[in-house]
Design a protein around this motif. Sequence first.
Motif, PDB file in Angstrom:
ATOM      1  N   VAL A 164      -1.263   2.992  -9.108  1.00  0.00           N
ATOM      2  CA  VAL A 164      -2.346   3.306 -10.043  1.00  0.00           C
ATOM      3  C   VAL A 164      -3.334   2.151  -9.890  1.00  0.00           C
ATOM      4  N   PHE A 165      -4.400   2.380  -9.146  1.00  0.00           N
ATOM      5  CA  PHE A 165      -5.260   1.281  -8.701  1.00  0.00           C
ATOM      6  C   PHE A 165      -5.863   0.490  -9.857  1.00  0.00           C
ATOM      7  N   ASP A 166      -6.138   1.146 -10.988  1.00  0.00           N
ATOM      8  CA  ASP A 166      -6.772   0.471 -12.120  1.00  0.00           C
ATOM      9  C   ASP A 166      -5.790  -0.305 -12.991  1.00  0.00           C
ATOM     10  N   CYS A 167      -4.511  -0.103 -12.821  1.00  0.00           N
ATOM     11  CA  CYS A 167      -3.510  -0.722 -13.700  1.00  0.00           C
ATOM     12  C   CYS A 167      -2.884  -1.927 -13.010  1.00  0.00           C
ATOM     13  N   THR A 168      -3.438  -3.091 -13.265  1.00  0.00           N
ATOM     14  CA  THR A 168      -2.901  -4.335 -12.733  1.00  0.00           C
ATOM     15  C   THR A 168      -2.647  -5.293 -13.885  1.00  0.00           C
ATOM     16  N   ALA A 169      -1.821  -6.282 -13.643  1.00  0.00           N
ATOM     17  CA  ALA A 169      -1.542  -7.303 -14.650  1.00  0.00           C
ATOM     18  C   ALA A 169      -1.392  -8.643 -13.946  1.00  0.00           C
ATOM     19  N   THR A 170      -1.822  -9.701 -14.612  1.00  0.00           N
ATOM     20  CA  THR A 170      -1.675 -11.056 -14.078  1.00  0.00           C
ATOM     21  C   THR A 170      -0.826 -11.868 -15.039  1.00  0.00           C
ATOM     22  N   LEU A 171       0.308 -12.357 -14.539  1.00  0.00           N
ATOM     23  CA  LEU A 171       1.241 -13.158 -15.333  1.00  0.00           C
ATOM     24  C   LEU A 171       1.131 -14.615 -14.892  1.00  0.00           C
ATOM     25  N   THR A 213     -12.219  -1.610   4.576  1.00  0.00           N
ATOM     26  CA  THR A 213     -13.210  -1.717   5.647  1.00  0.00           C
ATOM     27  C   THR A 213     -13.378  -3.186   6.018  1.00  0.00           C
ATOM     28  N   ASP A 214     -14.133  -3.418   7.074  1.00  0.00           N
ATOM     29  CA  ASP A 214     -14.351  -4.800   7.515  1.00  0.00           C
ATOM     30  C   ASP A 214     -15.245  -5.567   6.559  1.00  0.00           C
ATOM     31  N   GLN A 215     -15.892  -4.866   5.597  1.00  0.00           N
ATOM     32  CA  GLN A 215     -16.791  -5.522   4.657  1.00  0.00           C
ATOM     33  C   GLN A 215     -16.347  -5.343   3.202  1.00  0.00           C
ATOM     34  N   GLY A 216     -15.073  -5.089   2.987  1.00  0.00           N
ATOM     35  CA  GLY A 216     -14.565  -4.919   1.625  1.00  0.00           C
ATOM     36  C   GLY A 216     -13.917  -3.560   1.432  1.00  0.00           C
ATOM     37  N   ASP A 217     -13.287  -3.393   0.282  1.00  0.00           N
ATOM     38  CA  ASP A 217     -12.533  -2.179  -0.009  1.00  0.00           C
ATOM     39  C   ASP A 217     -13.277  -1.283  -0.997  1.00  0.00           C
ATOM     40  N   TYR A 218     -12.954   0.016  -0.933  1.00  0.00           N
ATOM     41  CA  TYR A 218     -13.596   1.020  -1.788  1.00  0.00           C
ATOM     42  C   TYR A 218     -12.547   1.972  -2.360  1.00  0.00           C
ATOM     43  N   GLU A 224     -16.707  10.718  -6.112  1.00  0.00           N
ATOM     44  CA  GLU A 224     -17.367   9.441  -6.413  1.00  0.00           C
ATOM     45  C   GLU A 224     -16.780   8.333  -5.541  1.00  0.00           C
ATOM     46  N   ILE A 225     -17.635   7.417  -5.115  1.00  0.00           N
ATOM     47  CA  ILE A 225     -17.219   6.258  -4.319  1.00  0.00           C
ATOM     48  C   ILE A 225     -17.701   5.001  -5.015  1.00  0.00           C
ATOM     49  N   ARG A 226     -16.824   4.017  -5.137  1.00  0.00           N
ATOM     50  CA  ARG A 226     -17.206   2.740  -5.746  1.00  0.00           C
ATOM     51  C   ARG A 226     -16.430   1.618  -5.072  1.00  0.00           C
ATOM     52  N   THR A 227     -16.976   0.417  -5.212  1.00  0.00           N
ATOM     53  CA  THR A 227     -16.298  -0.740  -4.618  1.00  0.00           C
ATOM     54  C   THR A 227     -15.043  -1.061  -5.415  1.00  0.00           C
ATOM     55  N   ALA A 228     -14.069  -1.630  -4.724  1.00  0.00           N
ATOM     56  CA  ALA A 228     -12.823  -2.042  -5.373  1.00  0.00           C
ATOM     57  C   ALA A 228     -12.941  -3.516  -5.704  1.00  0.00           C
ATOM     58  N   SER A 229     -13.080  -3.811  -7.002  1.00  0.00           N
ATOM     59  CA  SER A 229     -13.236  -5.216  -7.401  1.00  0.00           C
ATOM     60  C   SER A 229     -11.860  -5.852  -7.537  1.00  0.00           C
TER      61      SER A 229
END
Length: 274
Positions: A169-176, A256-261, A269-274
Amino acid sequence: MEWSKLKNIIILMLAAVNVMLLVLVLSRQWESRSYSENAREDAVAILWETGRIRVERDALPDEMDLPVLTVTRDPELELRQAEALLGALSGEPSSMRYEGERGTAQFYANGGFSAELEAGACPIGDKAPAAYAVDLLAGMEFEAQVLEVREQGESTFVTVRQLWQGEPVFDCTATLVFEEGELRRIQEDVSRRLVGEPQSGGVERTYTVATMLMRFMDYVISNGRVCNEIDAFAPGYILESQSEPARLVPAWRVETDQGDYYWNAVTGEIRTAS
């Protein structure tokens, strides 16, 4: 005519009909596959000839087969997660804020969460921080995939992504955050989880890979992006939480060679992956 002979003739006729139907189905499947392959070949060629974007034909994934899912907030799941993280809880939660014997945690309706743990409450023992993070979150019914382990000063930051039935789930991340051999906090603003168990959201048509390639070329040109090569595709979900219930929508994470999407396979819809 004897019944036994008539019966044999009927059986042969039915068998012949079944063979004809099978041939027709196989023919249509072959035509569909042939059309899909040709569309992919054309998309790869157009990407290079028009946008000078290179993608190897063998790198293209199979068509998207993940379903759309819906997610409704489950207060009982939230309570179990708070107890797994904080231990025995004290008092009733106020505005989705929980207090327990190990510290405090804040949950949000959109899936955001954070925690502050007391010193000495969560020692990791002989485990590596990443392994401890995965085990802790598993106890919170959060299947985690480690994305990054980063050292900064005396702190160790472990970033993970939630999986649902093995799919990211690309939007669900956590930093511990770990300090001096113990977990001290789960970072606010960058930590998000599924708020309930996903359920079937019905059947929705998804864009083909060939169509998404064309949309990506238009996106790059229209937005003045730079992209020379598409390297890899990973299927998963994007969490759309603007409405209730929230939706898990099938998507591609494209390197991609210039970042992920992220390529939304349902809306296009297409957007950059921050």
